[in-house]
Design a protein around this motif. Structure first.
Motif, PDB file in Angstrom:
ATOM      1  N   ILE A  11      -0.318  -2.959   8.894  1.00  0.00           N
ATOM      2  CA  ILE A  11      -0.785  -2.339   7.658  1.00  0.00           C
ATOM      3  C   ILE A  11      -0.675  -0.817   7.745  1.00  0.00           C
ATOM      4  N   PHE A  12      -1.084  -0.266   8.870  1.00  0.00           N
ATOM      5  CA  PHE A  12      -1.036   1.188   9.018  1.00  0.00           C
ATOM      6  C   PHE A  12       0.404   1.681   9.017  1.00  0.00           C
ATOM      7  N   ALA A  13       1.301   0.949   9.689  1.00  0.00           N
ATOM      8  CA  ALA A  13       2.720   1.324   9.694  1.00  0.00           C
ATOM      9  C   ALA A  13       3.296   1.235   8.284  1.00  0.00           C
ATOM     10  N   GLY A  14       2.892   0.186   7.552  1.00  0.00           N
ATOM     11  CA  GLY A  14       3.389   0.018   6.194  1.00  0.00           C
ATOM     12  C   GLY A  14       2.926   1.119   5.261  1.00  0.00           C
ATOM     13  N   ILE A  15       1.669   1.513   5.385  1.00  0.00           N
ATOM     14  CA  ILE A  15       1.145   2.584   4.528  1.00  0.00           C
ATOM     15  C   ILE A  15       1.836   3.910   4.858  1.00  0.00           C
ATOM     16  N   THR A  16       2.118   4.134   6.144  1.00  0.00           N
ATOM     17  CA  THR A  16       2.797   5.369   6.553  1.00  0.00           C
ATOM     18  C   THR A  16       4.182   5.452   5.940  1.00  0.00           C
ATOM     19  N   ASN A  17       4.976   4.369   6.087  1.00  0.00           N
ATOM     20  CA  ASN A  17       6.308   4.359   5.473  1.00  0.00           C
ATOM     21  C   ASN A  17       6.201   4.421   3.947  1.00  0.00           C
ATOM     22  N   LEU A 141      -0.413   6.544  15.837  1.00  0.00           N
ATOM     23  CA  LEU A 141       0.150   7.830  16.216  1.00  0.00           C
ATOM     24  C   LEU A 141      -0.428   8.946  15.345  1.00  0.00           C
ATOM     25  N   PRO A 142      -0.784  10.070  15.957  1.00  0.00           N
ATOM     26  CA  PRO A 142      -1.256  11.209  15.157  1.00  0.00           C
ATOM     27  C   PRO A 142      -0.236  11.641  14.101  1.00  0.00           C
ATOM     28  N   LEU A 250       5.799  -1.256  -1.294  1.00  0.00           N
ATOM     29  CA  LEU A 250       7.077  -1.533  -0.634  1.00  0.00           C
ATOM     30  C   LEU A 250       6.957  -1.348   0.874  1.00  0.00           C
ATOM     31  N   GLY A 251       6.248  -0.303   1.296  1.00  0.00           N
ATOM     32  CA  GLY A 251       6.056  -0.080   2.725  1.00  0.00           C
ATOM     33  C   GLY A 251       5.305  -1.220   3.391  1.00  0.00           C
ATOM     34  N   LEU A 252       4.257  -1.719   2.721  1.00  0.00           N
ATOM     35  CA  LEU A 252       3.492  -2.839   3.266  1.00  0.00           C
ATOM     36  C   LEU A 252       4.334  -4.110   3.326  1.00  0.00           C
ATOM     37  N   LEU A 253       5.121  -4.371   2.292  1.00  0.00           N
ATOM     38  CA  LEU A 253       6.001  -5.540   2.294  1.00  0.00           C
ATOM     39  C   LEU A 253       6.969  -5.493   3.472  1.00  0.00           C
ATOM     40  N   ALA A 258       8.424  -7.676   8.531  1.00  0.00           N
ATOM     41  CA  ALA A 258       9.004  -7.439   9.851  1.00  0.00           C
ATOM     42  C   ALA A 258       8.109  -7.982  10.958  1.00  0.00           C
ATOM     43  N   GLY A 259       6.792  -7.859  10.770  1.00  0.00           N
ATOM     44  CA  GLY A 259       5.867  -8.310  11.805  1.00  0.00           C
ATOM     45  C   GLY A 259       5.699  -9.811  11.871  1.00  0.00           C
ATOM     46  N   TYR A 260       5.661 -10.464  10.708  1.00  0.00           N
ATOM     47  CA  TYR A 260       5.379 -11.899  10.681  1.00  0.00           C
ATOM     48  C   TYR A 260       6.607 -12.762  10.408  1.00  0.00           C
ATOM     49  N   TRP A 261       7.722 -12.120  10.071  1.00  0.00           N
ATOM     50  CA  TRP A 261       8.931 -12.900   9.839  1.00  0.00           C
ATOM     51  C   TRP A 261      10.015 -12.427  10.793  1.00  0.00           C
ATOM     52  N   SER A 262      10.788 -11.397  10.429  1.00  0.00           N
ATOM     53  CA  SER A 262      11.824 -10.843  11.295  1.00  0.00           C
ATOM     54  C   SER A 262      12.170  -9.448  10.820  1.00  0.00           C
TER      55      SER A 262
END
Length: 288
Positions: A11-17, A141-142, A250-253, A258-262
């Motif tokens: 979730i955090f990676a998705g929000i960042t992107n 990551l900061p 879109l970032g969360l998707l 990527a995390g739960y599928w590929s």
């Protein structure tokens, strides 16, 4: 517990992107609302932000705190040049012609970047300390926190700009009715140049924020720009809240697929959902 940590990480990676996509989407919306076209040179504003940051850091030896705003400012200047030298001289007011003109300008900008910086991939150091810290077990990551904070600040400043400044109100007036704006004395030409300047600043900022966590090349902005364009469409093209919602969504998707599928299909999953949304609601989630 591991499952929750993984979810939080995704979730955090998705929000960042998503924050990066939102900045690019906002740039698309600014030009569209003012002139009524899709500015495909926006994707190259993203690349230029990273390139100018690289030049400031390694060619001029500037510290990050100086190189970053100068890089964004340089892309603002490029945005003004694109409008003054590329769009304004066109005698056609046909939106389709102007859109194809921005595609041509995009190709020219990419060629110039290839000549100046070459085709090799480059890297720049992180904006802040790259030692991660943990929230509920998830490593953050900061750099990601800095991206979110800067994006949030930019959104607040944009709200203030469009509702409390003369130029922002003039841009809203031109977006609403260009002919009426001209009648009451608003300098439409300057407003159009300002829209490209603002779009350049947003694209350049996205570029300097994403560059430290990815590789840099003359065409790095193409895929990022297309995702920003998709985010703008997903949220409702021309809607600023929609651009933010579409970018984060879109970032969360991407991250969750990527995390739960590929990770090989993260782009596919995001665009499939985009198509489904447009089939059901063609104007996007917040389009009018």
């Amino acid at each position: 517990m591991g499952g929750f940590q993984d979810l939080l990480q995704f979730i955090f990676a998705g929000i960042t992107n998503g924050a990066i996509y939102a900045l690019i989407a906002l740039g698309f919306c600014v030009v569209h609302n003012t002139i009524g076209i899709v500015n495909f040179a926006q994707v190259d504003f993203v690349s230029l932000g990273g390139m100018f940051l690289f030049s400031g850091l390694f060619w001029s030896g500037l510290p990050m705190v100086v190189a970053l705003p100068l890089a964004v400012g340089a892309v603002v200047a490029v945005g003004i040049a694109v409008e003054r030298l590329g769009i304004r001289p066109s005698r056609s007011q046909n939106h389709l012609v102007l859109i194809f003109l921005t595609i041509g300008i995009s190709i020219v900008l990419r060629g110039i970047m290839k000549l100046v910086w070459g085709k090799n991939r480059m890297a720049v150091p992180p904006l802040v300390d790259d030692i991660p810290f943990r929230i509920a077990g998830a490593a953050i990551l900061p750099q990601a926190v800095a991206i979110l904070m800067i994006t949030a600040l930019v959104i607040v400043l944009l709200v203030f700009f469009f509702h409390r400044t003369r130029l922002g109100l003039a841009m809203r007036a031109v977006a609403s009715n260009q002919t009426a704006a001209m009648v009451v004395g608003i300098p439409v030409g300057r407003v159009k140049a300002a829209s490209f300047a603002l779009a350049g600043g947003l694209g350049g900022l996205a570029g300097v924020l994403i560059t430290p966590i990815t590789t840099l090349s003359y065409d790095v902005g193409v895929l990022l720009g297309l995702k920003g364009f998709a985010a703008a469409i997903l949220g409702g093209f021309g809607s600023f809240p929609g651009a933010i919602l579409g970018g984060v969504g879109l970032g969360l998707l991407e991250s969750l697929s990527a995390g739960y599928w590929s990770s090989d299909y993260k782009d596919v999953a995001a665009f499939v959902v985009l198509l489904l949304v447009l089939f059901i609601r063609p104007k996007g989630l917040m389009g009018k």
